[in-house]
Design a protein around this motif. Sequence first.
Motif, PDB file in Angstrom:
ATOM      1  N   LEU A  93       0.942  -1.007  -0.122  1.00 39.56           N
ATOM      2  CA  LEU A  93      -0.037   0.011   0.058  1.00 39.56           C
ATOM      3  C   LEU A  93       0.815   1.254   0.009  1.00 39.56           C
ATOM      4  O   LEU A  93       0.474   2.072  -0.726  1.00 39.56           O
ATOM      5  CB  LEU A  93      -0.980  -0.112   1.302  1.00 39.56           C
ATOM      6  N   ALA A  94       2.045   1.197   0.895  1.00 40.56           N
ATOM      7  CA  ALA A  94       2.882   2.379   0.873  1.00 40.56           C
ATOM      8  C   ALA A  94       3.446   2.524  -0.568  1.00 40.56           C
ATOM      9  O   ALA A  94       3.718   3.659  -1.019  1.00 40.56           O
ATOM     10  CB  ALA A  94       4.013   2.142   1.881  1.00 40.56           C
ATOM     11  N   CYS A  95       3.830   1.614  -1.150  1.00 43.50           N
ATOM     12  CA  CYS A  95       4.297   1.656  -2.589  1.00 43.50           C
ATOM     13  C   CYS A  95       3.412   2.014  -3.705  1.00 43.50           C
ATOM     14  O   CYS A  95       3.869   2.768  -4.609  1.00 43.50           O
ATOM     15  CB  CYS A  95       4.775   0.034  -3.112  1.00 43.50           C
ATOM     16  N   LEU A  96       2.187   1.751  -3.487  1.00 43.48           N
ATOM     17  CA  LEU A  96       1.171   2.156  -4.497  1.00 43.48           C
ATOM     18  C   LEU A  96       1.040   3.689  -4.018  1.00 43.48           C
ATOM     19  O   LEU A  96       0.917   4.484  -4.967  1.00 43.48           O
ATOM     20  CB  LEU A  96      -0.155   1.668  -4.219  1.00 43.48           C
ATOM     21  N   ALA A  97       0.995   4.150  -2.775  1.00 43.11           N
ATOM     22  CA  ALA A  97       0.792   5.490  -2.627  1.00 43.11           C
ATOM     23  C   ALA A  97       2.053   6.376  -3.280  1.00 43.11           C
ATOM     24  O   ALA A  97       1.791   7.457  -3.728  1.00 43.11           O
ATOM     25  CB  ALA A  97       0.597   5.802  -1.100  1.00 43.11           C
ATOM     26  N   ALA A  98       3.172   5.925  -3.148  1.00 40.02           N
ATOM     27  CA  ALA A  98       4.414   6.639  -3.567  1.00 40.02           C
ATOM     28  C   ALA A  98       4.872   6.247  -4.949  1.00 40.02           C
ATOM     29  O   ALA A  98       5.754   6.853  -5.506  1.00 40.02           O
ATOM     30  CB  ALA A  98       5.533   5.920  -2.676  1.00 40.02           C
ATOM     31  N   ALA A  99       4.001   5.400  -5.760  1.00 40.58           N
ATOM     32  CA  ALA A  99       4.145   5.045  -7.177  1.00 40.58           C
ATOM     33  C   ALA A  99       5.740   4.277  -7.277  1.00 40.58           C
ATOM     34  O   ALA A  99       6.416   4.763  -8.048  1.00 40.58           O
ATOM     35  CB  ALA A  99       3.944   6.061  -8.168  1.00 40.58           C
ATOM     36  N   THR A 100       5.866   3.372  -6.304  1.00 42.04           N
ATOM     37  CA  THR A 100       7.215   2.875  -6.187  1.00 42.04           C
ATOM     38  C   THR A 100       7.052   1.465  -6.476  1.00 42.04           C
ATOM     39  O   THR A 100       6.148   0.623  -5.832  1.00 42.04           O
ATOM     40  CB  THR A 100       7.905   2.912  -4.877  1.00 42.04           C
ATOM     41  N   HIS A 101       7.948   0.733  -7.265  1.00 39.20           N
ATOM     42  CA  HIS A 101       7.777  -0.796  -7.510  1.00 39.20           C
ATOM     43  C   HIS A 101       8.143  -1.655  -6.437  1.00 39.20           C
ATOM     44  O   HIS A 101       9.049  -1.206  -5.395  1.00 39.20           O
ATOM     45  CB  HIS A 101       8.942  -0.954  -8.653  1.00 39.20           C
ATOM     46  N   TYR A 102       7.501  -2.538  -6.082  1.00 38.85           N
ATOM     47  CA  TYR A 102       7.612  -3.732  -5.070  1.00 38.85           C
ATOM     48  C   TYR A 102       8.014  -4.871  -5.412  1.00 38.85           C
ATOM     49  O   TYR A 102       7.480  -5.648  -6.289  1.00 38.85           O
ATOM     50  CB  TYR A 102       6.165  -3.574  -4.448  1.00 38.85           C
ATOM     51  N   LEU A 103       9.015  -5.342  -4.761  1.00 39.53           N
ATOM     52  CA  LEU A 103       9.413  -6.854  -4.793  1.00 39.53           C
ATOM     53  C   LEU A 103       9.491  -7.464  -3.407  1.00 39.53           C
ATOM     54  O   LEU A 103       9.843  -6.696  -2.416  1.00 39.53           O
ATOM     55  CB  LEU A 103      10.793  -6.955  -5.463  1.00 39.53           C
ATOM     56  N   ASP A 104       9.435  -8.748  -3.422  1.00 37.22           N
ATOM     57  CA  ASP A 104       9.628  -9.396  -2.088  1.00 37.22           C
ATOM     58  C   ASP A 104      10.034 -10.782  -2.423  1.00 37.22           C
ATOM     59  O   ASP A 104      10.339 -11.255  -3.433  1.00 37.22           O
ATOM     60  CB  ASP A 104       8.211  -9.103  -1.067  1.00 37.22           C
ATOM     61  N   ILE A 105      10.442 -11.381  -1.295  1.00 36.81           N
ATOM     62  CA  ILE A 105      11.145 -12.770  -1.259  1.00 36.81           C
ATOM     63  C   ILE A 105      10.360 -13.969  -0.596  1.00 36.81           C
ATOM     64  O   ILE A 105      10.848 -14.929  -0.148  1.00 36.81           O
ATOM     65  CB  ILE A 105      12.739 -12.676  -0.783  1.00 36.81           C
ATOM     66  N   THR A 106       8.841 -13.680  -0.680  1.00 29.91           N
ATOM     67  CA  THR A 106       8.099 -14.582   0.152  1.00 29.91           C
ATOM     68  C   THR A 106       7.915 -15.966  -0.860  1.00 29.91           C
ATOM     69  O   THR A 106       8.361 -15.867  -1.931  1.00 29.91           O
ATOM     70  CB  THR A 106       6.766 -13.978   0.241  1.00 29.91           C
ATOM     71  N   GLY A 107       7.686 -16.907  -0.066  1.00 33.67           N
ATOM     72  CA  GLY A 107       7.091 -18.066  -0.613  1.00 33.67           C
ATOM     73  C   GLY A 107       5.533 -18.399  -0.233  1.00 33.67           C
ATOM     74  O   GLY A 107       5.039 -19.499  -0.311  1.00 33.67           O
ATOM     75  N   GLU A 108       4.943 -17.360   0.427  1.00 35.19           N
ATOM     76  CA  GLU A 108       3.665 -17.645   1.218  1.00 35.19           C
ATOM     77  C   GLU A 108       2.508 -17.523   0.130  1.00 35.19           C
ATOM     78  O   GLU A 108       2.400 -16.379  -0.558  1.00 35.19           O
ATOM     79  CB  GLU A 108       3.616 -16.777   2.461  1.00 35.19           C
ATOM     80  N   ILE A 109       1.813 -18.499  -0.183  1.00 35.18           N
ATOM     81  CA  ILE A 109       0.572 -18.401  -1.076  1.00 35.18           C
ATOM     82  C   ILE A 109      -0.382 -17.133  -0.896  1.00 35.18           C
ATOM     83  O   ILE A 109      -0.702 -16.643  -1.753  1.00 35.18           O
ATOM     84  CB  ILE A 109      -0.292 -19.766  -1.110  1.00 35.18           C
TER      85      ILE A 109
END
Length: 357
Positions: A93-109
């Motif tokens: 949500l913070a990335c949407l507000a800032a128009a910033t790309h988002y990546l993560d390292i999750t494996g959680e469905i």
Amino acid sequence: MTTTSTTSPRWLLYGASGYTGRLIAEEAVRRGHRPVLSGRSREKLAPLAELLGLEVRPASLDDPRQLAAAMDGLPLVLHAAGPFVHTSEPMRLACLAAATHYLDITGEIPVFEDSFRHDADAKARGVSFMSGVGFDVVPTDCLARYVGEQVPGATELDIAIAAVSQASAGTTKSALIQIPEGGKVRRNGRLEPYPMGHGTRRVRFSDRERSVMPIPWGDLSTAFHTTGIPNITTYMAFPANSARVLRWTHPILRRALKLAPIRDGLMKLVDARVKGPGADLRTSSRSYVWAQARAPDGRSAQAWLEVAEGYLFTARSSVLAVEELLAQPTPGALTPAGAFGADFVLRVEGSRRFDAL
């Protein structure tokens, strides 16, 4: 130091003081990046920042103003603070507000499924959302696309992993949180419950044959979006007697971990006791992946991957994903292989693919 560019890319690494976050920061600097380190505690971030000569911008995930200040002027966030089922949504949500790309390292469905539900929002803001840019998904997603492309019209996909290493505290906590959700498979395009400890089989990996059993791996979400194959089972290698033990213990664990005092106590114990693999194990171990796609008319294709130890691979693949996304951003919710292709995994140092054994 290996430098990939004459510039020094700057982006936000959240969760940098954690086990995997530290490895990512070190790899990023090795490749010529200058990530800004973030997380809840300036005190925990400061030693790594001093060692690598990097800027620190502390921020709490429950404070949108702090998050906005942390990512100010930066084009991308690589989120490495789990369990992601709790931490991913405020960061997205913070990335949407800032128009910033988002990546993560999750494996959680659930995190992948939530990411795809934000696809329209990401496109509207012109940003990319990509979960699973580490060992949790990159090798399996790339191999799933590779075998799927060889079998047009495939309706079944099996994926198995054998991770020869040990878990960090963050990985262990993510696994514990997912236990109450139970096992899952994808059937006819839908996620369906599947009893843990059942469905064991033998799979030949590139090094040797192992016993595997179905687990709720992230590819039940990502591989479906990458390949469109409607029936997917994901397996992990375990000792042969583990399935029998899990059939008895999993119902008890599910009930116990729904109780907050037990769950919170286990999380504290994990933080105190689980440290993740040391440098020698990271450099000496390998991880193995197998995938097979099948069509109703009997056509099939299978392939194998060998990659670096899981945490070492994650450090390398996540920074490479940052580079790819900064070079060619694509708005929307993405999978690694969907965005970068089946051969993306081969660009990660230490990866080899085999078509026949």
